[in-house]
Design a protein around this motif. Structure first.
Motif, PDB file in Angstrom:
ATOM      1  N   THR A 166      53.189  46.623  60.597  1.00  0.00           N
ATOM      2  CA  THR A 166      52.301  46.611  61.763  1.00  0.00           C
ATOM      3  C   THR A 166      53.077  46.273  63.018  1.00  0.00           C
ATOM      4  N   GLN A 167      54.330  45.830  62.852  1.00  0.00           N
ATOM      5  CA  GLN A 167      55.127  45.406  63.999  1.00  0.00           C
ATOM      6  C   GLN A 167      56.616  45.498  63.648  1.00  0.00           C
ATOM      7  N   THR A 168      57.413  45.806  64.640  1.00  0.00           N
ATOM      8  CA  THR A 168      58.864  45.856  64.385  1.00  0.00           C
ATOM      9  C   THR A 168      59.443  44.454  64.241  1.00  0.00           C
ATOM     10  N   SER A 169      58.612  43.424  64.450  1.00  0.00           N
ATOM     11  CA  SER A 169      59.086  42.042  64.284  1.00  0.00           C
ATOM     12  C   SER A 169      59.638  41.797  62.877  1.00  0.00           C
ATOM     13  N   ALA A 170      59.169  42.588  61.899  1.00  0.00           N
ATOM     14  CA  ALA A 170      59.697  42.473  60.539  1.00  0.00           C
ATOM     15  C   ALA A 170      61.230  42.594  60.553  1.00  0.00           C
ATOM     16  N   PHE A 192      52.179  50.798  62.380  1.00  0.00           N
ATOM     17  CA  PHE A 192      50.889  51.367  61.966  1.00  0.00           C
ATOM     18  C   PHE A 192      49.792  50.307  61.976  1.00  0.00           C
ATOM     19  N   ARG A 193      48.675  50.639  62.578  1.00  0.00           N
ATOM     20  CA  ARG A 193      47.521  49.739  62.547  1.00  0.00           C
ATOM     21  C   ARG A 193      46.251  50.567  62.515  1.00  0.00           C
ATOM     22  N   SER A 194      45.245  50.057  61.840  1.00  0.00           N
ATOM     23  CA  SER A 194      43.990  50.780  61.757  1.00  0.00           C
ATOM     24  C   SER A 194      43.233  50.589  63.069  1.00  0.00           C
ATOM     25  N   HIS A 205      54.745  53.425  68.496  1.00  0.00           N
ATOM     26  CA  HIS A 205      56.140  52.979  68.447  1.00  0.00           C
ATOM     27  C   HIS A 205      56.319  51.653  69.162  1.00  0.00           C
ATOM     28  N   GLN A 206      57.150  50.824  68.588  1.00  0.00           N
ATOM     29  CA  GLN A 206      57.487  49.571  69.254  1.00  0.00           C
ATOM     30  C   GLN A 206      58.991  49.463  69.449  1.00  0.00           C
ATOM     31  N   MET A 207      59.354  48.576  70.360  1.00  0.00           N
ATOM     32  CA  MET A 207      60.766  48.238  70.544  1.00  0.00           C
ATOM     33  C   MET A 207      60.833  46.719  70.529  1.00  0.00           C
ATOM     34  N   GLU A 208      61.557  46.228  69.539  1.00  0.00           N
ATOM     35  CA  GLU A 208      61.680  44.782  69.385  1.00  0.00           C
ATOM     36  C   GLU A 208      63.022  44.339  69.938  1.00  0.00           C
ATOM     37  N   GLY A 209      63.038  43.144  70.514  1.00  0.00           N
ATOM     38  CA  GLY A 209      64.314  42.582  70.933  1.00  0.00           C
ATOM     39  C   GLY A 209      64.436  41.179  70.349  1.00  0.00           C
ATOM     40  N   GLY A 280      54.586  41.456  74.424  1.00  0.00           N
ATOM     41  CA  GLY A 280      54.465  40.093  73.930  1.00  0.00           C
ATOM     42  C   GLY A 280      55.852  39.541  73.679  1.00  0.00           C
ATOM     43  N   ALA A 281      56.000  38.228  73.871  1.00  0.00           N
ATOM     44  CA  ALA A 281      57.329  37.647  73.692  1.00  0.00           C
ATOM     45  C   ALA A 281      57.218  36.142  73.472  1.00  0.00           C
ATOM     46  N   GLY A 282      58.339  35.490  73.338  1.00  0.00           N
ATOM     47  CA  GLY A 282      58.337  34.038  73.200  1.00  0.00           C
ATOM     48  C   GLY A 282      59.639  33.525  72.611  1.00  0.00           C
ATOM     49  N   ALA A 303      62.344  36.362  71.393  1.00  0.00           N
ATOM     50  CA  ALA A 303      62.041  37.695  70.865  1.00  0.00           C
ATOM     51  C   ALA A 303      61.006  38.336  71.778  1.00  0.00           C
ATOM     52  N   PHE A 304      61.044  39.638  71.817  1.00  0.00           N
ATOM     53  CA  PHE A 304      59.982  40.348  72.548  1.00  0.00           C
ATOM     54  C   PHE A 304      59.679  41.638  71.810  1.00  0.00           C
ATOM     55  N   GLY A 305      58.456  42.123  71.995  1.00  0.00           N
ATOM     56  CA  GLY A 305      58.076  43.388  71.363  1.00  0.00           C
ATOM     57  C   GLY A 305      57.183  44.165  72.292  1.00  0.00           C
ATOM     58  N   MET A 306      57.552  45.415  72.527  1.00  0.00           N
ATOM     59  CA  MET A 306      56.724  46.214  73.438  1.00  0.00           C
ATOM     60  C   MET A 306      56.348  47.547  72.799  1.00  0.00           C
TER      61      MET A 306
HETATM   62  N1  PHE Z   1      54.991  41.697  67.281  1.00  0.00           N
HETATM   63  C1  PHE Z   1      54.115  41.396  68.389  1.00  0.00           C
HETATM   64  C2  PHE Z   1      53.001  42.468  68.411  1.00  0.00           C
HETATM   65  O1  PHE Z   1      53.154  43.477  67.807  1.00  0.00           O
HETATM   66  C3  PHE Z   1      54.863  41.399  69.697  1.00  0.00           C
HETATM   67  C4  PHE Z   1      55.877  40.314  69.770  1.00  0.00           C
HETATM   68  C5  PHE Z   1      57.180  40.535  69.399  1.00  0.00           C
HETATM   69  C6  PHE Z   1      55.505  39.053  70.219  1.00  0.00           C
HETATM   70  C7  PHE Z   1      58.123  39.519  69.488  1.00  0.00           C
HETATM   71  C8  PHE Z   1      56.443  38.030  70.320  1.00  0.00           C
HETATM   72  C9  PHE Z   1      57.723  38.285  69.950  1.00  0.00           C
HETATM   73  O2  PHE Z   1      51.977  42.264  69.021  1.00  0.00           O
END
Ligand code: PHE
Length: 336
Positions: A166-170, A192-194, A205-209, A280-282, A303-306
């Protein structure tokens, strides 16, 4: 004998007049030579005194025919050239053939630009799997089963512990398990999310940092995002951090950019606020660092995810996310 020569001459001359190609002429000549040879082999049956006269006759015949073959060859060559030129003639007044060059999809354009911006700041690209385990997508990210934050992301499960990420944070977890700090990665990919409406698609698509090192602070995150905003949009774009919540970051922030449409005065796009939420980030939660064997007293990280679609929609003024997936060439052509 004389009769045979006369017959061969007549036959060959008639056939020769009809040859149109070098190939046909060559075949005719081969046949002629074979027949001439067979006539010559009859010479030994002649009375001795007749042989010289016959030899002379046959030599003249041969020379004459050879000259004829040569003359015909020149004619045939000319004919072949003419046919070739006629077939290859170019009509310069004909309309040209239209080529329709392809174009990169806007998502690819934005993804490439993001990689360009962040690799300029020293980030490396890491790509994780689209099918993830529950552990990498949630539990290791401090989101155990029954955690209310799981409701934020309506998940497609494939099996008990297997899901479409559901998120590239994985990818954060996968990288921290493999590498020791300093870590500086960028992780693009499908998630992917419902979810399905004008601004949400079940696949996007996401881009994680992720940055982990000694002494990393929220200021580093803010500075990096300010640079990203200036380069992705324009130099006047401002960044604002608002307190938020994600289980895997603490503190967590929601990041807004000043509205590119009205420059911050307030318009329909930004719903009168002058700001647009983009990611989102933190600071990486201590628990997440611990889960990956990184000492949280020694290292900190952000980390951040957009959403790449979201950035593309803002950048190109696209108001329905579906335009990005319908693959209507009239839409896609505009990005050439
Ligand atoms: N993974 C979060 C989301 O999909 C975004 C995020 C990434 C938030 C990294 C904080 C840090 O909503």
């Amino acid at each position: 004998m004389k009769e045979k020569i006369r017959a061969l001459r007549e036959k060959t001359e008639t056939a020769m007049r009809e040859t149109e190609t070098g190939r046909a002429l060559y075949e005719l000549k081969t046949r002629f030579q074979a027949e001439l040879k067979s006539i010559m082999s009859g010479m030994k049956d002649l009375p001795k005194e007749e042989r010289p006269a016959f030899g002379k006759l046959i030599n003249e015949f041969k020379e004459d025919m050879e000259a004829q073959f040569e003359a015909r060859a020149a004619v045939v060559r000319q004919k072949e050239m003419e046919a070739k030129y006629a077939a290859e003639q170019i009509d310069v007044t004909m309309p040209g053939r239209q080529y329709r060059p392809g174009a990169l999809h806007p998502i690819t354009l934005v993804k490439n630009q993001l990689i360009d911006i962040f690799s300029g700041m020293g980030f490396k690209v890491f790509e994780g799997p689209e099918i993830e385990t529950d552990y990498y997508n949630f539990t290791a990210l401090n989101t155990p089963k029954d955690h209310p934050a799981r409701d934020m992301q309506d998940t497609f499960y494939l099996a008990e512990n297997l899901l479409l990420r559901t998120q590239t944070s994985a990818g954060q977890i996968r990288v921290m398990e493999e590498e020791k700090p300093p870590i500086k990665i960028l992780s693009p990919g499908r998630v992917f999310r419902s979810d399905d409406d004008a601004t949400h698609s079940p696949m996007f698509h996401q881009m994680e940092g992720l940055v982990v090192d000694r002494g990393i602070t929220l200021c580093d995150l803010q500075g990096m995002l300010a640079e990203f905003a200036r380069r992705m949009f324009d130099a006047s774009t401002k960044v604002r951090l608002r307190p938020s919540y994600f289980p895997f970051t603490e503190p967590s922030v929601e990041v807004d950019l000043s509205c590119s449409e009205c420059g911050g005065k307030g318009c329909r796009l930004c719903k009168g606020t002058g700001w647009i939420e983009v990611l989102g980030a933190g600071m990486v939660n201590r628990r997440v660092l611990e889960n990956c064997g990184v000492d949280p007293d020694e290292y900190t990280g952000f980390a951040f995810g957009m959403g790449i679609e979201r950035i593309a929609m803002l950048k190109y003024g696209i108001n329905n996310i579906r335009a990005l997936f319908e693959n209507d060439v009239r839409f896609l052509e505009q990005f050439r």
